[in-house]
Write a protein that holds these residues in place. Structure first.
Motif, PDB file in Angstrom:
ATOM      1  N   PRO A  34     -13.876 -10.597 -17.994  1.00  0.00           N
ATOM      2  CA  PRO A  34     -13.082  -9.403 -18.296  1.00  0.00           C
ATOM      3  C   PRO A  34     -11.748  -9.479 -17.570  1.00  0.00           C
ATOM      4  O   PRO A  34     -11.635 -10.163 -16.559  1.00  0.00           O
ATOM      5  N   PRO A  35     -10.730  -8.812 -18.085  1.00  0.00           N
ATOM      6  CA  PRO A  35      -9.438  -8.846 -17.412  1.00  0.00           C
ATOM      7  C   PRO A  35      -9.553  -8.299 -15.987  1.00  0.00           C
ATOM      8  O   PRO A  35     -10.357  -7.417 -15.723  1.00  0.00           O
ATOM      9  N   ALA A  36      -8.748  -8.849 -15.102  1.00  0.00           N
ATOM     10  CA  ALA A  36      -8.798  -8.424 -13.705  1.00  0.00           C
ATOM     11  C   ALA A  36      -8.458  -6.952 -13.569  1.00  0.00           C
ATOM     12  O   ALA A  36      -8.989  -6.254 -12.746  1.00  0.00           O
ATOM     13  N   ARG A  37      -7.535  -6.477 -14.381  1.00  0.00           N
ATOM     14  CA  ARG A  37      -7.193  -5.064 -14.344  1.00  0.00           C
ATOM     15  C   ARG A  37      -7.196  -4.550 -15.765  1.00  0.00           C
ATOM     16  O   ARG A  37      -6.913  -5.271 -16.695  1.00  0.00           O
ATOM     17  N   GLY A  38      -7.500  -3.307 -15.918  1.00  0.00           N
ATOM     18  CA  GLY A  38      -7.614  -2.735 -17.253  1.00  0.00           C
ATOM     19  C   GLY A  38      -6.324  -2.108 -17.729  1.00  0.00           C
ATOM     20  O   GLY A  38      -5.552  -1.578 -16.952  1.00  0.00           O
ATOM     21  N   ARG A  92       4.734  -5.100 -27.432  1.00  0.00           N
ATOM     22  CA  ARG A  92       5.177  -3.715 -27.200  1.00  0.00           C
ATOM     23  C   ARG A  92       5.137  -3.316 -25.724  1.00  0.00           C
ATOM     24  O   ARG A  92       6.121  -2.760 -25.217  1.00  0.00           O
ATOM     25  N   PRO A  93       4.043  -3.579 -25.012  1.00  0.00           N
ATOM     26  CA  PRO A  93       4.057  -3.226 -23.584  1.00  0.00           C
ATOM     27  C   PRO A  93       5.120  -3.990 -22.798  1.00  0.00           C
ATOM     28  O   PRO A  93       5.686  -3.452 -21.844  1.00  0.00           O
ATOM     29  N   VAL A  94       5.410  -5.223 -23.198  1.00  0.00           N
ATOM     30  CA  VAL A  94       6.432  -6.016 -22.513  1.00  0.00           C
ATOM     31  C   VAL A  94       7.797  -5.344 -22.673  1.00  0.00           C
ATOM     32  O   VAL A  94       8.544  -5.170 -21.706  1.00  0.00           O
ATOM     33  N   ALA A  95       8.113  -4.936 -23.904  1.00  0.00           N
ATOM     34  CA  ALA A  95       9.392  -4.278 -24.173  1.00  0.00           C
ATOM     35  C   ALA A  95       9.475  -2.933 -23.454  1.00  0.00           C
ATOM     36  O   ALA A  95      10.494  -2.606 -22.840  1.00  0.00           O
ATOM     37  N   LEU A  96       8.397  -2.159 -23.516  1.00  0.00           N
ATOM     38  CA  LEU A  96       8.400  -0.848 -22.860  1.00  0.00           C
ATOM     39  C   LEU A  96       8.490  -0.989 -21.346  1.00  0.00           C
ATOM     40  O   LEU A  96       9.186  -0.209 -20.686  1.00  0.00           O
ATOM     41  N   GLU A  97       7.818  -1.976 -20.789  1.00  0.00           N
ATOM     42  CA  GLU A  97       7.871  -2.180 -19.341  1.00  0.00           C
ATOM     43  C   GLU A  97       9.300  -2.487 -18.898  1.00  0.00           C
ATOM     44  O   GLU A  97       9.779  -1.971 -17.890  1.00  0.00           O
ATOM     45  N   ALA A  98      10.015  -3.324 -19.667  1.00  0.00           N
ATOM     46  CA  ALA A  98      11.401  -3.643 -19.335  1.00  0.00           C
ATOM     47  C   ALA A  98      12.290  -2.400 -19.460  1.00  0.00           C
ATOM     48  O   ALA A  98      13.156  -2.159 -18.615  1.00  0.00           O
ATOM     49  N   GLU A  99      12.052  -1.608 -20.495  1.00  0.00           N
ATOM     50  CA  GLU A  99      12.810  -0.373 -20.702  1.00  0.00           C
ATOM     51  C   GLU A  99      12.547   0.615 -19.552  1.00  0.00           C
ATOM     52  O   GLU A  99      13.475   1.230 -19.022  1.00  0.00           O
ATOM     53  N   VAL A 137       0.818  -5.679 -19.346  1.00  0.00           N
ATOM     54  CA  VAL A 137       1.809  -6.722 -19.590  1.00  0.00           C
ATOM     55  C   VAL A 137       1.239  -8.063 -19.162  1.00  0.00           C
ATOM     56  O   VAL A 137       0.841  -8.230 -18.009  1.00  0.00           O
ATOM     57  N   PRO A 138       1.176  -9.028 -20.092  1.00  0.00           N
ATOM     58  CA  PRO A 138       0.650 -10.344 -19.716  1.00  0.00           C
ATOM     59  C   PRO A 138       1.559 -11.017 -18.696  1.00  0.00           C
ATOM     60  O   PRO A 138       2.769 -10.818 -18.720  1.00  0.00           O
ATOM     61  N   ALA A 139       0.951 -11.777 -17.806  1.00  0.00           N
ATOM     62  CA  ALA A 139       1.730 -12.500 -16.795  1.00  0.00           C
ATOM     63  C   ALA A 139       2.659 -13.485 -17.487  1.00  0.00           C
ATOM     64  O   ALA A 139       2.257 -14.174 -18.422  1.00  0.00           O
TER      65      ALA A 139
END
Length: 195
Positions: A34-38, A92-99, A137-139
């Motif tokens: 499972p992913p390290a963080r959810g 989408r999360p990558v773009a939103l995180e940068a914004e 956001v993926p590493a």
């Protein structure tokens, strides 16, 4: 040897012998870890009326302060045609995180101005959203392929925005707040339901 120790030793030997023959089920390693963080963004599909009111109060205070200044900004940092729906779900999360990162940087700098009090609650809300979003956001690999297409264009545009005058950057961020909260954040929170 004490009777308790003998019993434990016998049980261990029997378990080892039976597991080699397949008579005792031995837990196998999970197929996928499972992913390290959810990534839990569903809570942000809509913000409370109180949170939205805090953002409106901050934007109104900003507009009032801008009426006293003569400024002109060419070009839009956040064009109307930009829509996170056009990105792949993982982008989408990558773009939103940068914004959000840019928005937080700008609002943090503005917090030392006369608007500081009106920005307190919006900053807390955005910091909370940003901390939750980082789990989605993926590493980014240090080497290898970089984002392409719309995502690349969007990230590049945000990077270039930092070269704008502080007044124009502040205006762009403040006038984009409700779009960020009611469209972009809602889209990421909706996952593949955002169409």
């Amino acid at each position: 040897m004490a009777p308790g120790c003998t019993l434990v030793l016998v049980l261990m030997l029997m378990t080892a012998a039976l597991s080699r023959t397949g008579a005792v089920p031995v837990p196998s390693a999970p197929r996928a870890l499972p992913p390290a963080r959810g990534c839990h963004m569903a809570q942000f599909k809509s913000l409370s009326p109180q949170e939205l009111q805090a953002f409106k109060t901050a934007r109104d205070a900003f507009e009032d302060s801008r009426l006293q200044k003569d400024w002109d900004c060419g070009g839009r940092l956040f064009p109307r045609t930009r829509d996170l729906k056009h990105l792949q779900v993982w982008e989408r999360p990558v773009a939103l995180e940068a914004e959000l990162a840019l928005t937080l940087t700008v609002l943090d700098a503005m917090a030392n101005s006369s608007l500081g009090r009106s920005l307190e609650q919006p900053l807390l809300t955005l910091q909370h959203v940003h901390s939750k979003l980082q789990a989605c956001v993926p590493a980014q690999p240090t080497a290898g392929p970089r984002p392409r297409g719309r995502l690349h264009h969007w990230l590049h545009r945000l990077q270039e925005a930092q070269k704008k005058s502080q007044d124009c950057l502040e205006a762009s961020v403040m006038f984009n707040l409700f779009r960020l909260l009611t469209r972009d954040l809602k889209c990421v929170a909706s996952g593949d339901q955002c169409v």
